[in-house]
Design a protein around this motif. Structure first.
Motif, PDB file in Angstrom:
ATOM      1  N   ASP A   1      84.239  27.320 -72.619  1.00 47.90           N
ATOM      2  CA  ASP A   1      84.264  26.371 -71.476  1.00 47.90           C
ATOM      3  C   ASP A   1      84.718  27.488 -70.339  1.00 47.90           C
TER       4      ASP A   1
ATOM      5  N   THR B   1      88.157  22.382 -71.023  1.00 51.50           N
ATOM      6  CA  THR B   1      87.484  21.240 -70.331  1.00 51.50           C
ATOM      7  C   THR B   1      87.588  19.946 -70.812  1.00 51.50           C
TER       8      THR B   1
ATOM      9  N   ALA C   1      82.807  21.456 -75.777  1.00 48.74           N
ATOM     10  CA  ALA C   1      82.903  22.862 -75.332  1.00 48.74           C
ATOM     11  C   ALA C   1      82.422  23.739 -76.545  1.00 48.74           C
TER      12      ALA C   1
ATOM     13  N   ARG D   1      78.961  23.230 -80.381  1.00 48.77           N
ATOM     14  CA  ARG D   1      79.501  22.408 -79.320  1.00 48.77           C
ATOM     15  C   ARG D   1      80.686  21.426 -79.985  1.00 48.77           C
TER      16      ARG D   1
END
Length: 334
Positions: free
Chosen positions: A108, A231, A235, A251
């Motif tokens: 990220d 983030t 991510a 993710r």
């Protein structure tokens, strides 16, 4: 640093106003002393004009130039050179505690969290020439990568060598990382002691509770700045290791124990930051850099070199030349 020519006694330049008055006086005097003969015609006179009578005005010009040079000398032309010497009056000892767990390879931040951190941290280190800095690595356990030192080349080289490896036990032991950092600073004689603790996860391993570690920091007068890296949301993070040794990415939800990091920072007099991208991470380290300023005394030495002598010598040469011309070449005309 060498500076341009300056004049210490500029008030003497007012004397230059006398030069136009001297010229006016000379012209009027010359007209009164020049004899006039009026005749109806010059026919019949064969005259050979001499250039010497006209050139005698050069004597007055030499005097004027010599006077201008003497006035300039009186104004004291000089150049100055300023040298400065800095002395650190308040040094800061800093330990950077860096999370090196597998999640630090999440993408990220570009190219990943760990490399983005190393890039920003190196700039931070270069901007602290008067402080001692050390490095601590932690994941499921922690150890000192570099003791606090003023040799920035060593620190930068050690920072560049930091990478994820399977030697350190997996997990995120925030308490262990903080405790190891405190241990590096507890005997420091610096007037200001700081830990910059960065993590991208939650405390899930280690033998030392983060709260206990923060209490140790308070006891030894150590301020802790905490940074949550990652983030908001999902991510692309490593979730498994493939047979070829490469990571398999997927993710996953970013989880950072912000409440814990805030409590550590608050208890020790520091501050908590959240870095969600490369720019924000750089801004955080820049803010910490401004918050923790090293006090430096700067002593300036200025040496002056006088330059009036060439003007005086030039004036004397012109006056001597004027005198010699007056008693030789122009003796019949003056």
């Amino acid at each position: 640093m060498l500076q341009g020519i300056t004049f210490e006694n500029k008030i003497f330049f007012w004397l230059l106003l006398a030069l136009p008055l001297a010229v006016l006086w000379y012209v009027l005097k010359y007209k009164r002393q020049t004899a006039e003969l009026k005749i109806s015609s010059l026919k019949g006179f064969k005259t050979k004009q001499s250039w010497l009578p006209k050139l005698k005005h050069a004597l007055f010009a030499l005097r004027l130039i010599a006077l201008a040079l003497l006035i300039t000398a009186l104004a004291r032309p000089r150049t100055s050179e300023t040298k400065s010497k800095t002395k650190t009056t308040r040094g800061i000892d800093i330990v950077m505690a860096i999370d090196v767990s597998a999640s630090m390879l999440a993408k990220d931040l570009r190219p990943n969290r760990l490399e983005a951190l190393k890039d920003v941290a190196s700039q931070f280190i270069k901007g602290r020439p008067n402080d001692r800095i050390g490095l601590v690595e932690y994941a499921g356990e922690s150890y000192t990568k570099t003791p606090i030192t003023s040799d920035k080349a060593i620190v930068l080289r050690s920072l560049d060598e930091i990478k994820y490896n399977t030697i350190i036990e997996g997990g995120t032991a925030i308490g262990m990382g903080l405790a190891t950092s405190v241990n590096r600073l507890k005997d420091s004689k610096a007037k200001s002691k700081v830990i910059i603790l960065l993590t991208d996860g939650v405390n899930n391993s280690g033998a030392i509770n983060p709260t206990i570690a923060s209490e140790l920091a308070v006891e030894f007068g150590i301020k802790v700045y905490t940074i949550g890296l990652g983030t908001n949301g999902m991510a692309l993070s490593p979730v498994a290791i493939l047979p070829n040794g490469r990571f398999q990415y997927d993710r996953v939800q970013v989880e950072i124990d912000e409440e814990l990091l805030k409590s550590i920072a608050t208890a020790t007099g520091g501050k908590y930051f959240r870095a969600t991208n490369n720019q924000k991470l750089a801004e955080i380290y820049d803010e910490i850099n401004k918050l923790e300023k090293t006090e430096i005394d700067e002593i300036k030495f200025t040496t002056y070199q006088e330059h009036f002598r060439p003007f005086v010598i030039a004036a004397m040469v012109l006056l001597l030349l004027e005198y010699l011309m007056r008693i030789t070449i122009f003796r019949s005309f003056v």
